[in-house]
Design a protein around this motif. Structure first.
Motif, PDB file in Angstrom:
ATOM      1  N   ARG A 329       0.839  -1.209   0.000  1.00 36.60           N
ATOM      2  CA  ARG A 329       0.000   0.000   0.000  1.00 36.60           C
ATOM      3  C   ARG A 329       0.869   1.252   0.000  1.00 36.60           C
ATOM      4  NH1 ARG A 329      -3.685  -2.414   4.396  1.00 36.60           N
ATOM      5  NH2 ARG A 329      -5.221  -3.575   3.183  1.00 36.60           N
ATOM      6  N   TYR A 364      -8.547   5.196  -5.890  1.00 35.71           N
ATOM      7  CA  TYR A 364      -9.210   3.892  -5.689  1.00 35.71           C
ATOM      8  C   TYR A 364      -8.150   2.791  -5.554  1.00 35.71           C
ATOM      9  CZ  TYR A 364     -13.218   6.529  -7.347  1.00 35.71           C
ATOM     10  OH  TYR A 364     -14.208   7.470  -7.481  1.00 35.71           O
ATOM     11  N   THR A 365      -8.437   1.832  -4.699  1.00 32.24           N
ATOM     12  CA  THR A 365      -7.511   0.701  -4.561  1.00 32.24           C
ATOM     13  C   THR A 365      -8.276  -0.618  -4.481  1.00 32.24           C
ATOM     14  OG1 THR A 365      -7.505   0.603  -2.122  1.00 32.24           O
ATOM     15  CG2 THR A 365      -5.931   2.117  -3.158  1.00 32.24           C
ATOM     16  N   GLN A 469      -4.040   0.313  -7.923  1.00 30.70           N
ATOM     17  CA  GLN A 469      -4.422   1.640  -7.430  1.00 30.70           C
ATOM     18  C   GLN A 469      -4.573   2.568  -8.624  1.00 30.70           C
ATOM     19  OE1 GLN A 469      -2.763   3.087  -3.769  1.00 30.70           O
ATOM     20  NE2 GLN A 469      -2.265   5.052  -4.690  1.00 30.70           N
ATOM     21  N   ASP A 734     -11.886   2.010  -1.354  1.00 29.67           N
ATOM     22  CA  ASP A 734     -10.967   0.888  -1.187  1.00 29.67           C
ATOM     23  C   ASP A 734     -11.739  -0.417  -1.065  1.00 29.67           C
ATOM     24  OD1 ASP A 734      -8.549   2.544  -0.955  1.00 29.67           O
ATOM     25  OD2 ASP A 734      -9.509   3.249   0.894  1.00 29.67           O
TER      26      ASP A 734
END
Lengths: 749, 152
Positions: A329, A364-365, A469, A734
């Protein structure tokens, strides 16, 4: 089974122009036994006559149609023969379907992936049926001394109306075998289809519901041993040493030894992805004994150094180290926003953003995902001095056959691959290192072997959906027109960006960029690769942009699609704006989009991938404080729908899968160790969490069919996110969404 | 190793195995009844569901030594001709996609209907929640259970 009456040299219509690109081959040896099921109108014929590689006709009129591609739940084993049978003009109840083995001489593209089977098979399957019908008609004309132009057929019967003569296909099959195959053959007009476009039941359904052996894991042979392998407990580790003394002494154990599934100097191909090339194999008489012996192994592992893997599509670095989700991350957050590759630029995006009245930017992930096919990876191998027989479930037999050939030095012609039904594929069975492992083990123990992965082996041995991502930015002018659009996305270890997809083409100033980060965790295709993330991000973002622009989310999309249709920006847009708008309009109509219902929160989403279009309107309600999907309206344009009920089943499944993955799907790592090992830790959607109603509609048109395995899946994620926003006032960026929802419900108590 | 006398699908069977061997592997490896499927090995997915004296259990967690004289029914023994109302309903709704989990789903559903012939939606969901279907055929499963209940 009676022998075929044809000879090989006569048959070469593959070389005719009519089949260019279709790749239809003819065959004369039928490697799989043929037994009609009890429901069949006919009993087993005395003799079979091979009319071509797909069709043989019994002297009593029973027809066997071969299905060349593996069946993994997408139901092509029913749909493929339906296409052949329609052109052949036979009664479906007189058709027996058989799974063809891998045979690169007879068939081409014997694999499943990319939702391409129906699309790519369409013409050659029709040609196979039509050609067989032609030779039957010619045989009758010759026998009756009448012009073939006066011959007609219906449901397996040949007629000469003028003389009143008629004969079943079975009666003419022997003569038809010696009729030369035409250069070209007429195909039916779509209005004349009798089987295509009608719902036909899964040809294997009876076997499935009665528990008959169908799957690779069910395969057995006299003298067969069971094998399991042990792989490193963490990505970043390799085998150092093994003490197998205790394991060898366990009951039922035949042998324990280290194996290499690929040689170090082997030039890997695209589907040779494999995280762990050195394993310890345990071979014994029964599964339970082998499972127990594995626990008695004392294996030492050691870190590996950086290495590169060169495959036919390029070189990838596998850095040393023990990776964690937290680190992934952080690395992605640092990487995101920095330009690496500019994939597409239209107009002057920088200026558009400078001049914008409003700029919206969101990140966005999505995490790694495991495929979790219900049938764990497995394969049967019997390697002898004469060659190798390999039986089991896999998506790309033609590719893995080459890997086995190279690994064991067995020529391709001495490798026989038989395809069993797949207990799920979803991309995972494209990478068949386990088939190579089974072959290596059988070669070593000189016995037939079935290699079985435990659920834990399956879940922790790599080849995940990558983690992704993406940052989206939109520029709106003072009149709330979308004047600029920018996406910057990437992943570990692959990009998530399709630069030429919507809304490219609908915005004057557009920029798409991507980047990738290296990792030693292996990844691969996963139902609608990349689309399964980027649709979620893009369609959630467009919802937010529509809201910022004060527009209805469907109208906003339709306006953009209208622009893309009338005055497209750029010339590489890879979608048809009219068909895209068509599914949105159909979903809008069928869901009564304008209608407001108390307690029902709605989200919309649409996406194009794998040549098909899909849109969802998702209705969310709260039951006892828990979000539940009440209904999903799906609108799909995949051209002609070959088998509507099973296509509907696929759309329903994709919707359930989409809701489940969006809510719960996450694969995480700590110091290289997979934190999810089985279904107690990896949460799968269950029946209580599934949508209550899924209402599937297909756009009716005459366009050649495209796939259904994947396209209905990507739009679901954003339809859910957008409905959850309507319900909670919180945008979810997420995946998976469940943790944020739980947090939200706790904060409200 | 020890000898166990079992009653499987109405037939007497004898196996000589490690007493800890789960029924799943006794069925699949020793009795050649492969309709019962291996999914997770930890009673989380339901693919291995069988009936023990009519009750649905996870055979991966049931050691052969614990079975004693209880009657075992597997998917192969649910009906002689594959015409149990649940099997017929599964065919009518054309439930399966890949089909791997369906034997377990059918065994769970048939045990539910044996004890509760007219289950509500909530009762069906509660009973079926332990069976995972990766293809997502849950809606058809639920519809088929209702059809089977109506036709039983």
């Amino acid at each position: 089974m009676a022998s075929a009456k044809t000879s090989l040299n006569r048959r070469s219509f593959l070389k005719t122009s009519a089949l260019a690109g279709g790749g239809l081959m003819l065959s004369f040896s039928w490697l799989v036994g043929c037994k009609p099921s009890p429901e069949q109108a006919h009993s087993l014929p005395d003799e079979w006559f091979d009319l071509n590689g797909f069709i043989k006709i019994g002297n009593n009129g029973l027809v066997t149609i071969m299905s060349p591609n593996p069946e993994g739940g997408q139901n092509i084993k029913t749909a493929f023969p339906m296409i052949v049978a329609d052109e052949l003009d036979v009664d479906w109840k007189n058709v027996v379907v058989e799974q063809a083995p891998l045979d690169t001489e007879k068939y081409t593209r014997q694999f499943i992936g990319g939702s391409q089977a129906i699309r790519q098979g369409w013409k050659s399957l029709r040609m196979a049926g039509a050609t067989a019908r032609y030779v039957l008609k010619e045989a009758a004309a010759k026998a009756w001394g009448v012009p073939s132009g006066e011959i007609t057929t219906e449901a397996g019967v040949i007629y000469h109306k003028a003389s009143g003569k008629q004969a079943g296909y079975g009666e003419m099959a022997a003569a038809a075998v010696s009729i030369p195959v035409p250069e070209e053959v007429a195909l039916k007009a779509q209005k004349d289809f009798k089987i295509i476009g009608t719902s036909r039941k899964n040809v294997d359904a009876k076997k499935i519901v009665t528990g008959q052996p169908l799957f690779g894991i069910d395969h057995k042979k006299e003298g067969m041993l069971i094998a399991m392998v042990v792989h490193p407990p963490a990505f970043g580790l390799k085998l150092k040493s093994v003490d197998d003394s205790a394991a060898r002494a366990m009951p039922g154990i035949v042998d324990v030894f280290p194996i290499k599934n690929m040689q170090d100097d082997y030039q890997r191909q695209f589907f040779d992805t494999c995280a762990f090339t050195e394993l310890v194999a345990v071979v014994g008489k029964s599964t339970w004994e082998v499972m127990n012996a594995r626990k008695a192994l004392k294996v030492e592992w050691e870190p590996f150094s950086d290495y590169s893997e060169t495959r036919d599509n390029g070189t990838r670095l596998f850095p040393a180290g023990l990776e964690s989700t937290e680190g992934h991350r952080e690395h992605m957050a640092k990487k995101t926003g920095k330009t690496v590759n500019v994939l597409r630029k239209d107009g002057d995006p920088e200026k558009a953003f400078q001049n914008a009245a409003k700029v919206i930017e969101r990140t966005y992930t999505a995490p790694f995902l495991a495929h979790n096919c219900m049938e764990p990876m497995n394969f049967f191998a019997d390697v002898t001095a004469d060659g190798a027989t390999l039986v089991g479930p896999l998506q790309k037999p033609e590719f893995t056959e080459k890997t086995v050939s190279a690994r064991l030095g067995i020529p391709l012609e001495k490798i026989d691959i038989q395809m069993t039904r797949l207990g799920g594929g979803f991309g995972r069975r494209s990478y068949a290192h386990w088939m190579v492992e089974a072959a290596v083990i059988s070669d070593k123990v000189k016995a037939p072997v079935k290699l079985v992965y435990s659920r834990e082996d399956d879940m922790t041995s790599g080849i995940y959906r990558p983690t992704y991502q993406a940052i989206y930015r939109a520029a709106l002018d003072a009149e709330n027109n979308l004047i600029g659009f920018h996406v910057n996305g990437g992943g570990i270890p692959e990009s998530c960006i399709y630069a030429n997809r919507f809304p490219a083409g609908a915005v004057d100033n557009y920029l798409a960029e991507d980047w990738v980060l290296d990792s030693n965790i292996t990844t691969g295709s996963f139902r609608a690769p990349r689309s399964n993330f980027i649709a979620a991000a893009e369609q959630s973002f467009l919802d937010e942009v529509a809201e910022a622009a004060g527009k209805d989310p469907i109208d906003f999309r339709l306006e953009l699609l209208e622009r893309a249709k009338n005055t497209p920006v750029g010339d590489n847009n890879d979608y048809d704006a009219e068909r895209y708008a068509g599914v949105l309009q159909l979903a809008k109509e069928k869901s009564n989009w304008g209608e407001k219902k108390a307690g029902v929160h709605r989200g919309v989403s649409a996406y194009f991938c794998h040549n098909s279009y899909a849109a969802n309107v998702l209705d969310l309600v709260f039951e006892n404080g828990n979000a539940r999907v009440e209904k999903v309206t799906c609108a799909i344009d995949c051209g002609i729908v070959v088998n509507p009920d099973t296509a509907t089943n696929l759309a329903e499944g994709a919707t359930v899968d989409g809701v489940g993955t969006a809510m719960f799907g996450a694969f995480t790592f700590k110091d290289g160790v997979p934190e999810k090992t089985n279904f107690d830790k990896y949460r799968m959607i269950r029946t209580k969490e599934a949508p209550k109603v899924i209402d599937v509609h297909f756009v009716k048109n005459d366009i050649d069919p495209t796939g259904m395995g994947e396209p209905a899946y990507p739009p679901v994620f954003a339809a859910l996110a957008n409905a959850l926003y309507q319900a909670t006032g919180k945008r979810l960026y997420d995946q998976p969404f469940a943790p944020a929802l739980e947090e939200l419900s706790r904060s409200r108590i | 190793m020890a000898v166990f006398n079992l009653s499987v699908n109405g037939k007497k069977q004898q196996v000589d195995v490690d007493p800890a061997t789960p029924m799943l592997w006794v069925l699949r490896d020793h009795l050649n009844l492969v309709g019962t499927k291996f999914g997770c090995g930890i009673a989380q997915c339901g693919a291995c569901t069988i009936h023990l004296d009519g009750t649905a259990i996870r055979s991966c967690q049931m050691p052969v030594s614990a079975v004693a004289d209880k009657a075992i029914t597997t998917i192969e023994g649910l009906s002689e001709e594959g015409d149990h109302p649940v099997q017929k309903a599964w065919l009518e709704h054309d439930v399966p996609q890949c089909g791997y989990c369906q034997a377990g789903q059918i065994m769970t559903a048939s045990a539910l209907l044996a004890s509760n012939p007219n289950p509500s939606d909530d009762e069906i969901e509660a009973a079926m929640n332990g069976n995972i279907c990766r293809c997502g055929t849950y809606l058809r499963i639920k519809a088929a259970v209702k059809t089977a209940a109506a036709n039983a």
